[in-house]
Design a protein around this motif. Sequence first.
Motif, PDB file in Angstrom:
ATOM      1  N   ILE A  83       2.529  23.292 -49.398  1.00 25.65           N
ATOM      2  CA  ILE A  83       1.856  21.991 -49.426  1.00 25.65           C
ATOM      3  C   ILE A  83       1.889  21.440 -50.852  1.00 25.65           C
ATOM      4  O   ILE A  83       2.179  20.264 -51.073  1.00 25.65           O
ATOM      5  CB  ILE A  83       0.394  22.115 -48.938  1.00 25.65           C
ATOM      6  CG1 ILE A  83       0.357  22.372 -47.427  1.00 25.65           C
ATOM      7  CG2 ILE A  83      -0.397  20.850 -49.265  1.00 25.65           C
ATOM      8  CD1 ILE A  83      -1.015  22.681 -46.890  1.00 25.65           C
ATOM      9  N   SER A 108       1.785  18.305 -44.518  1.00 22.19           N
ATOM     10  CA  SER A 108       0.447  18.809 -44.228  1.00 22.19           C
ATOM     11  C   SER A 108       0.522  20.265 -43.767  1.00 22.19           C
ATOM     12  O   SER A 108       1.606  20.811 -43.572  1.00 22.19           O
ATOM     13  CB  SER A 108      -0.194  17.968 -43.128  1.00 22.19           C
ATOM     14  OG  SER A 108       0.518  18.140 -41.906  1.00 22.19           O
ATOM     15  N   ALA A 109      -0.651  20.879 -43.575  1.00 15.34           N
ATOM     16  CA  ALA A 109      -0.707  22.279 -43.136  1.00 15.34           C
ATOM     17  C   ALA A 109       0.004  22.468 -41.798  1.00 15.34           C
ATOM     18  O   ALA A 109       0.767  23.420 -41.608  1.00 15.34           O
ATOM     19  CB  ALA A 109      -2.160  22.729 -43.031  1.00 15.34           C
ATOM     20  N   GLY A 148      -3.846  19.526 -51.415  1.00 11.29           N
ATOM     21  CA  GLY A 148      -3.965  20.778 -50.667  1.00 11.29           C
ATOM     22  C   GLY A 148      -5.317  21.455 -50.801  1.00 11.29           C
ATOM     23  O   GLY A 148      -5.437  22.649 -50.510  1.00 11.29           O
TER      24      GLY A 148
END
Length: 298
Positions: free
Chosen positions: A42, A48-49, A267
Motif C-alpha cells: 500500500i 487499497s488493502a 496506509g
Amino acid sequence: MGEEKAKPAGVWPTVKPFVNGGASGMLATCVIQPIDMIKVRIQLGQGSAGQVTRTMLKNDGIGAFYKGLSAGLLRQATYTTARLGTFKILTNKAIEANDGKPLPLYQKALCGLTAGAIGACVGSPADLALIRMQADATLPAAQRRHYTNAFHALYRIVADEGVLSLWKGAGPTVVRAMALNMGMLASYDQSAEFFKDNLGFGEGATILGASSVSGFFAAACSLPFDYVKTQIQKMQPDAEGKYPYTGSVDCAMKTLKAGGPLKFYTGFPIYCVRIAPHVMMTWIFLNQIQKLEKKAGL
C-alpha cells in the motif's frame, strides 16, 4: 538470603529479558507477516488493502503473503531482542533509583526512546533486507534483485554495495523506532496500571486493553517515520545513477510538498491493524513465556 542474592548474579537473569523479548516478537511476526506484506505494498502505491490482497492472490498465491518471512524473523531476533531486553533493564534500574515506586510516564517514555534507538541500530540490516524482499515483486522484471532469503539478501547487499550499505536508511529507522517504542512501551505500562488499578480489570482484559492502546499510539507516533524509511530503503538510481532522494529530510520535504501532511499517513488503517495485533501478541506471548519460565523455576 545469601543464596537468593547470589542467584541473580548468573548469566541467565541478565540475558533473560533479551531472550524473552526476541522469542515473543518472532512468534508474533509469524502471525502478522501477511498484514505487514499488504502494508508495504500500500505504501508503495499499489492500491487499497482489498486491491493489494486480490492482486497478490491472483499473481503469486498464498506464498506471496509470507515473502520475506525469514528477514522478518531475523529482524525480530535482532531488533526486538535488543529493544525489549534493553527496556526491561532500563526500567528496572529506574525503579531501583526511584526507591521501588512506579515510574512516571516521562521516565517510561525516555526508557522507550533509548531502547528503540539501540534496537534499531542492531536490527537495521535485517530491516533493510525485509523491506527489499517485500518490495522486490513490485519492481520491473529487469530491476528485481531475486533474494532467496534474508541471509542471501544480506550477502548480496554487502557484495554489491559494501558493508555500510546494510545501514542505508538507518537514520530514519532509528528515529522511527524511537517514536514507535516511546508510544508502544510507555503507553502499555501506563495503561496496564490504569486498567488494573483504576478499573479493576483482570489479567487477560488488562493485556488486551493495554496492548490496544499501546498499538494505537505506536502507529500514530511512528507511521510518518516509517513512510520516509520505506521510501529511502526501496529507492533505486535512475539511468544516470541519481537517487530520487538525497536523504530522509529531502524525502520528507518532497513528500510534504507533493502530498501534504496526510501523505505521511498513507496506509494508516492497515498499519494500525498490523501494529496493534503485533503489539498485542508480543505482550501475550511474552506473558506466557514468563509464566512457563516461572513454572520451570527459571
